[in-house]
Motif scaffolding. Structure first.
Motif, PDB file in Angstrom:
ATOM      1  N   GLY A 272       0.811  -1.207   0.000  1.00 28.22           N
ATOM      2  CA  GLY A 272       0.000   0.000   0.000  1.00 28.22           C
ATOM      3  C   GLY A 272       0.844   1.256   0.000  1.00 28.22           C
ATOM      4  O   GLY A 272       2.064   1.237  -0.206  1.00 28.22           O
ATOM      5  N   LYS A 273       0.197   2.384   0.262  1.00 28.75           N
ATOM      6  CA  LYS A 273       0.846   3.691   0.250  1.00 28.75           C
ATOM      7  C   LYS A 273       1.717   3.871   1.500  1.00 28.75           C
ATOM      8  O   LYS A 273       1.312   3.523   2.605  1.00 28.75           O
ATOM      9  CB  LYS A 273      -0.216   4.788   0.198  1.00 28.75           C
ATOM     10  CG  LYS A 273       0.341   6.168   0.041  1.00 28.75           C
ATOM     11  CD  LYS A 273      -0.752   7.198  -0.104  1.00 28.75           C
ATOM     12  CE  LYS A 273      -0.142   8.575  -0.266  1.00 28.75           C
ATOM     13  NZ  LYS A 273      -1.167   9.597  -0.391  1.00 28.75           N
TER      14      LYS A 273
ATOM     15  N   THR B 131       2.756   6.138   4.079  1.00 23.66           N
ATOM     16  CA  THR B 131       2.316   7.387   4.693  1.00 23.66           C
ATOM     17  C   THR B 131       3.270   7.779   5.813  1.00 23.66           C
ATOM     18  O   THR B 131       4.169   7.010   6.182  1.00 23.66           O
ATOM     19  CB  THR B 131       0.900   7.213   5.278  1.00 23.66           C
ATOM     20  OG1 THR B 131       0.969   6.224   6.321  1.00 23.66           O
ATOM     21  CG2 THR B 131      -0.097   6.771   4.211  1.00 23.66           C
ATOM     22  N   ASP B 132       3.050   8.962   6.388  1.00 29.47           N
ATOM     23  CA  ASP B 132       3.849   9.387   7.547  1.00 29.47           C
ATOM     24  C   ASP B 132       3.686   8.399   8.699  1.00 29.47           C
ATOM     25  O   ASP B 132       4.635   8.125   9.434  1.00 29.47           O
ATOM     26  CB  ASP B 132       3.441  10.792   7.999  1.00 29.47           C
ATOM     27  CG  ASP B 132       3.866  11.866   7.011  1.00 29.47           C
ATOM     28  OD1 ASP B 132       4.784  11.589   6.188  1.00 29.47           O
ATOM     29  OD2 ASP B 132       3.286  12.966   7.062  1.00 29.47           O
ATOM     30  N   GLU B 133       2.491   7.844   8.854  1.00 30.85           N
ATOM     31  CA  GLU B 133       2.233   6.886   9.930  1.00 30.85           C
ATOM     32  C   GLU B 133       3.031   5.599   9.722  1.00 30.85           C
ATOM     33  O   GLU B 133       3.574   5.030  10.670  1.00 30.85           O
ATOM     34  CB  GLU B 133       0.729   6.589  10.045  1.00 30.85           C
ATOM     35  CG  GLU B 133      -0.113   7.736  10.549  1.00 30.85           C
ATOM     36  CD  GLU B 133      -0.412   8.778   9.471  1.00 30.85           C
ATOM     37  OE1 GLU B 133      -0.300   8.469   8.252  1.00 30.85           O
ATOM     38  OE2 GLU B 133      -0.745   9.915   9.843  1.00 30.85           O
ATOM     39  N   VAL B 134       3.072   5.126   8.485  1.00 29.73           N
ATOM     40  CA  VAL B 134       3.849   3.923   8.184  1.00 29.73           C
ATOM     41  C   VAL B 134       5.329   4.182   8.447  1.00 29.73           C
ATOM     42  O   VAL B 134       6.017   3.371   9.068  1.00 29.73           O
ATOM     43  CB  VAL B 134       3.621   3.474   6.717  1.00 29.73           C
ATOM     44  CG1 VAL B 134       4.600   2.364   6.320  1.00 29.73           C
ATOM     45  CG2 VAL B 134       2.183   3.004   6.521  1.00 29.73           C
ATOM     46  N   CYS B 135       5.841   5.323   8.016  1.00 34.20           N
ATOM     47  CA  CYS B 135       7.239   5.673   8.263  1.00 34.20           C
ATOM     48  C   CYS B 135       7.538   5.748   9.751  1.00 34.20           C
ATOM     49  O   CYS B 135       8.578   5.276  10.213  1.00 34.20           O
ATOM     50  CB  CYS B 135       7.600   6.992   7.585  1.00 34.20           C
ATOM     51  SG  CYS B 135       7.661   6.876   5.789  1.00 34.20           S
ATOM     52  N   ALA B 136       6.635   6.321  10.538  1.00 31.46           N
ATOM     53  CA  ALA B 136       6.823   6.424  11.984  1.00 31.46           C
ATOM     54  C   ALA B 136       6.870   5.041  12.638  1.00 31.46           C
ATOM     55  O   ALA B 136       7.622   4.824  13.591  1.00 31.46           O
ATOM     56  CB  ALA B 136       5.716   7.270  12.598  1.00 31.46           C
ATOM     57  N   GLU B 137       6.094   4.115  12.103  1.00 32.77           N
ATOM     58  CA  GLU B 137       6.083   2.748  12.652  1.00 32.77           C
ATOM     59  C   GLU B 137       7.433   2.064  12.498  1.00 32.77           C
ATOM     60  O   GLU B 137       7.824   1.254  13.312  1.00 32.77           O
ATOM     61  CB  GLU B 137       4.998   1.943  11.932  1.00 32.77           C
ATOM     62  CG  GLU B 137       4.797   0.558  12.482  1.00 32.77           C
ATOM     63  CD  GLU B 137       3.668  -0.182  11.785  1.00 32.77           C
ATOM     64  OE1 GLU B 137       3.768  -1.411  11.706  1.00 32.77           O
ATOM     65  OE2 GLU B 137       2.720   0.469  11.314  1.00 32.77           O
TER      66      GLU B 137
END
Length: 77
Positions: free
Chosen positions: A66-67, A69-75
């Motif tokens: 998927g995309k 996102t900033d949330e994925v990067c933070a994870e």
């Protein structure tokens, strides 16, 4: 380190006195290994033949379903 083919996992990267196998992996845009994550471990698998003395490389870039996102990067930070 012994020679590995793309069909067998690269299982031993660290020296016997060290548990820091991650310090043996450097980045390459065309890597010879890939990281395979499970819920409890990250395995390093040879995707090309690696000769004795040759350095194992992985691609440090984040790949996610998927995309990204900033949330994925933070994870993954």
């Amino acid at each position: 380190m012994t020679s590995h083919s793309r069909d067998e996992p690269l299982t031993k990267l660290n020296e016997p006195e060290s548990n820091d196998s991650h310090d043996k992996l450097n980045h390459a845009r065309v890597p010879n290994c890939e990281a395979i994550a499970t819920s409890s471990h990250v395995f390093i698998h040879a995707i090309t033949a690696i000769r004795p003395g040759e350095e194992p490389f992985i691609d440090y870039r984040l790949v996610a379903d998927g995309k990204i996102t900033d949330e994925v990067c933070a994870e993954y930070a």
